[in-house]
Design a protein around this motif. Structure first.
Motif, short mmCIF file in Angstrom:
data_model
loop_
_atom_site.label_atom_id
_atom_site.label_comp_id
_atom_site.label_asym_id
_atom_site.label_seq_id
_atom_site.Cartn_x
_atom_site.Cartn_y
_atom_site.Cartn_z
N PRO A 216 -68.36 -71.05 132.06
CA PRO A 216 -69.39 -71.30 131.02
C PRO A 216 -69.92 -69.77 130.66
O PRO A 216 -70.21 -69.37 129.58
N HIS A 217 -70.17 -68.72 131.90
CA HIS A 217 -70.86 -67.42 131.54
C HIS A 217 -69.66 -66.60 130.89
O HIS A 217 -70.05 -65.46 130.52
N GLU A 218 -68.42 -66.98 130.89
CA GLU A 218 -67.35 -65.97 130.22
C GLU A 218 -67.34 -66.20 128.85
O GLU A 218 -66.34 -65.58 128.12
N VAL A 219 -67.87 -67.18 128.15
CA VAL A 219 -67.68 -67.51 126.74
C VAL A 219 -68.78 -66.82 125.83
O VAL A 219 -70.10 -67.03 126.35
N THR A 220 -68.60 -66.24 124.85
CA THR A 220 -69.63 -65.70 124.14
C THR A 220 -69.79 -66.59 122.63
O THR A 220 -68.86 -67.35 122.15
N LEU A 221 -71.07 -66.29 122.04
CA LEU A 221 -71.16 -67.25 120.75
C LEU A 221 -70.49 -66.53 119.71
O LEU A 221 -70.02 -67.31 118.87
N ASP A 222 -70.10 -65.43 119.49
CA ASP A 222 -69.44 -64.74 118.69
C ASP A 222 -68.00 -65.20 118.56
O ASP A 222 -67.36 -65.57 117.53
N GLU A 223 -67.32 -65.29 119.80
CA GLU A 223 -65.92 -65.88 119.71
C GLU A 223 -66.06 -67.38 119.71
O GLU A 223 -64.88 -67.72 119.09
N THR A 224 -67.02 -68.19 119.77
CA THR A 224 -67.16 -69.39 119.53
C THR A 224 -67.10 -69.87 118.12
O THR A 224 -66.69 -70.66 117.67
N LEU A 225 -68.02 -68.90 117.37
CA LEU A 225 -68.19 -69.03 116.02
C LEU A 225 -66.82 -68.56 115.32
O LEU A 225 -66.13 -69.34 114.27
N ALA A 226 -66.15 -67.61 115.77
CA ALA A 226 -64.82 -67.10 115.07
C ALA A 226 -63.78 -68.52 115.59
O ALA A 226 -63.04 -68.51 114.58
N MET A 227 -63.66 -69.14 116.57
CA MET A 227 -62.79 -70.02 116.85
C MET A 227 -63.31 -71.43 115.87
O MET A 227 -62.37 -71.96 115.46
N ALA A 228 -64.42 -71.44 115.73
CA ALA A 228 -64.66 -72.72 114.89
C ALA A 228 -64.34 -72.56 113.39
O ALA A 228 -64.01 -73.36 112.49
N GLU A 229 -64.56 -71.10 113.02
CA GLU A 229 -64.16 -70.83 111.73
C GLU A 229 -62.45 -71.02 111.50
O GLU A 229 -62.24 -71.79 110.36
N ALA A 230 -61.76 -70.88 112.51
CA ALA A 230 -60.19 -71.09 112.36
C ALA A 230 -59.94 -72.36 112.23
O ALA A 230 -58.92 -73.02 111.72
N LYS A 231 -60.57 -73.16 113.32
CA LYS A 231 -60.27 -74.86 113.46
C LYS A 231 -60.61 -75.41 112.30
O LYS A 231 -60.17 -76.31 111.89
N THR A 232 -62.03 -75.23 111.85
CA THR A 232 -62.52 -76.02 110.89
C THR A 232 -62.82 -75.28 109.65
O THR A 232 -62.50 -75.78 108.51
N GLY A 233 -63.29 -74.05 109.33
CA GLY A 233 -63.57 -73.45 108.27
C GLY A 233 -62.35 -73.00 107.35
O GLY A 233 -62.24 -73.09 106.09
N ALA A 234 -61.24 -72.97 107.99
CA ALA A 234 -60.17 -72.31 107.31
C ALA A 234 -59.45 -73.29 106.54
O ALA A 234 -59.07 -72.94 105.55
N LEU A 235 -59.43 -74.61 106.94
CA LEU A 235 -58.69 -75.68 106.11
C LEU A 235 -59.57 -76.02 105.00
O LEU A 235 -59.12 -76.29 103.90
N LEU A 236 -60.80 -76.11 105.11
CA LEU A 236 -61.98 -76.37 103.99
C LEU A 236 -61.68 -75.18 102.90
O LEU A 236 -61.89 -75.46 101.80
N GLY A 237 -61.51 -73.95 103.59
CA GLY A 237 -61.67 -73.05 102.37
C GLY A 237 -60.19 -72.95 101.98
O GLY A 237 -60.12 -72.68 100.63
N CYS A 238 -59.16 -73.35 102.61
CA CYS A 238 -57.83 -73.46 101.89
C CYS A 238 -57.81 -74.57 101.08
O CYS A 238 -57.21 -74.34 99.90
#
Length: 386
Positions: A216-238
């Motif tokens: 848990p302490h190895e995961v940052t909020l910035d990378e989690t947001l970037a991951m969420a954009e790739a997994k969810t935001g990318a297809l809605l944007g597309c």
């Protein structure tokens, strides 16, 4: 925590957020602050969004059924079950094929910039996007070992891992074939954009699964947001961008539509993560607190873990060990996330992302009346409780 993106830097964090005591399964799950400050129009926008979703489903379903019918029989059977159109034994079913948010975005974006004719021309593209979305669901359910989707057992639990994965592969190919065989002049550009999106989706899923193996302490909020954009935001944007392409929009408008969809997608994911912890099983179709039980590092959880609060330390200790239903009360885990500010942060961040989405939408579709459908759809997904 400092979060950067879209050319802005905003300092936010769950530390010091007001404590609210709640339980898993409350109806507060999908209640971010009203994104646009438009409470007087919320009901009408909800009705507009519901109508757009119904119209999209009616337009796209025949195209989907026609495409799925071309699959080999074993894969067609799995796909029809996954979409809710057949039972496991192959008999017809009146099931739930999903809300059709992504195809609705394609069609509504096309209509916003090109009118009814552009909307009609984009039906095949909308179906392609919905097929790609369902390919990801079939694969994600296997990787995440999710046993329930749309209030019924997931495909892999019924037909096995191999059949679910292979059907997902075939459904992805169907989506790309729909665009490759579409005579519309924008189909080639749309196919390239959708293929790029699939690669981004895969990258996001890879990051997600890799993060689950980290402490848990190895995961940052910035990378989690970037991951969420790739997994969810990318297809809605597309989806939004494809609508713009089929309307013959200028390149800068297509890119603004993509950015609109990405920001709305992040808002969607934030609320989805809130629902994954506090959603009512009667509406979600999943057990209460399922994301906590599998130690999912969702956005509210990572925000809570990185808050520096005493509750963050408690949550980290809980997440350090596998879930044991005899020893751990998921209510306690959910409350730790809430006390550390994860829930408040996620809801506030969803509102912020919606504000950014509306800025991008105004660039692409400056006429408020023309943009109304896209706005209604975006706000619909952030107010949902299921």
């Amino acid at each position: 925590m400092t979060e950067t993106g879209c050319g802005t830097t905003a300092t936010r964090g769950p530390t010091g957020a007001p404590e609210r005591h709640g339980t898993i399964g409350t109806q507060r799950a999908g209640e971010p602050p009203t994104p646009a400050g438009r409470p007087d129009t919320a009901e009408s926008e909800g009705q507009e969004a519901a109508a757009l979703l119904r119209e999209s489903r009616a337009s796209v379903d025949p195209e989907l059924r026609s495409a799925i019918a071309t699959l080999p029989p074993t894969m067609s059977r799995v796909a029809l079950y996954h979409f809710g159109w057949q039972h496991a034994d192959g008999t017809p079913a009146e099931g739930n094929a999903g809300k059709a948010i992504r195809p609705a975005l394609v069609l509504t974006a096309a209509a916003a910039l090109g009118g009814a004719a552009a909307r009609q021309s984009a039906v095949r593209a909308a179906a392609a996007v919905e097929l790609i979305h369902n390919f990801t669901l079939l694969h994600d359910d296997v990787m995440d070992r999710d046993t329930t989707r749309r209030h019924r057992p997931t495909a892999w639990t019924v037909f096995g891992d191999a059949d679910a994965i292979l059907t997902g592969d075939a459904v992805q190919a169907l989506g790309m074939r729909l665009l490759a065989t579409d005579p519309h002049p924008a189909s080639a550009a749309a196919a390239v954009r959708l293929a790029d999106c699939v690669m981004e989706l895969c990258e996001g899923q890879h990051t997600d699964t890799a993060m689950e193996r980290r402490a848990p302490h190895e995961v940052t909020l910035d990378e989690t947001l970037a991951m969420a954009e790739a997994k969810t935001g990318a297809l809605l944007g597309c989806a939004c961008a494809l609508g713009g392409l089929y309307a013959g929009a200028a390149e800068e408008d297509v890119e603004a539509l993509d950015a609109f969809g990405r920001q709305a997608g992040l808002a969607f994911q934030l609320i989805d993560d809130v629902i994954g912890i506090w959603g009512d099983p009667r509406h979600t179709g999943k057990p209460a607190g399922a994301d906590l039980a599998v130690r999912k590092k969702s956005l509210p959880v990572v925000a809570a873990l990185t808050s520096g609060t005493p509750a963050a330390a408690e949550l980290a200790a809980l997440y350090a060990a596998p879930y044991d239903e005899e020893k751990e009360d998921l209510e306690r885990t959910a409350l730790a996330v809430e006390r550390a500010g994860g829930r408040d942060w996620a809801q506030a961040q969803a509102a912020d992302r919606m504000a950014r989405a509306m800025q991008e939408l105004a660039r692409a579709v400056p006429d408020p009346e023309a943009a109304g459908g896209l706005l209604a759809l975006a706000e619909f997904v952030t107010r949902r409780t299921t």
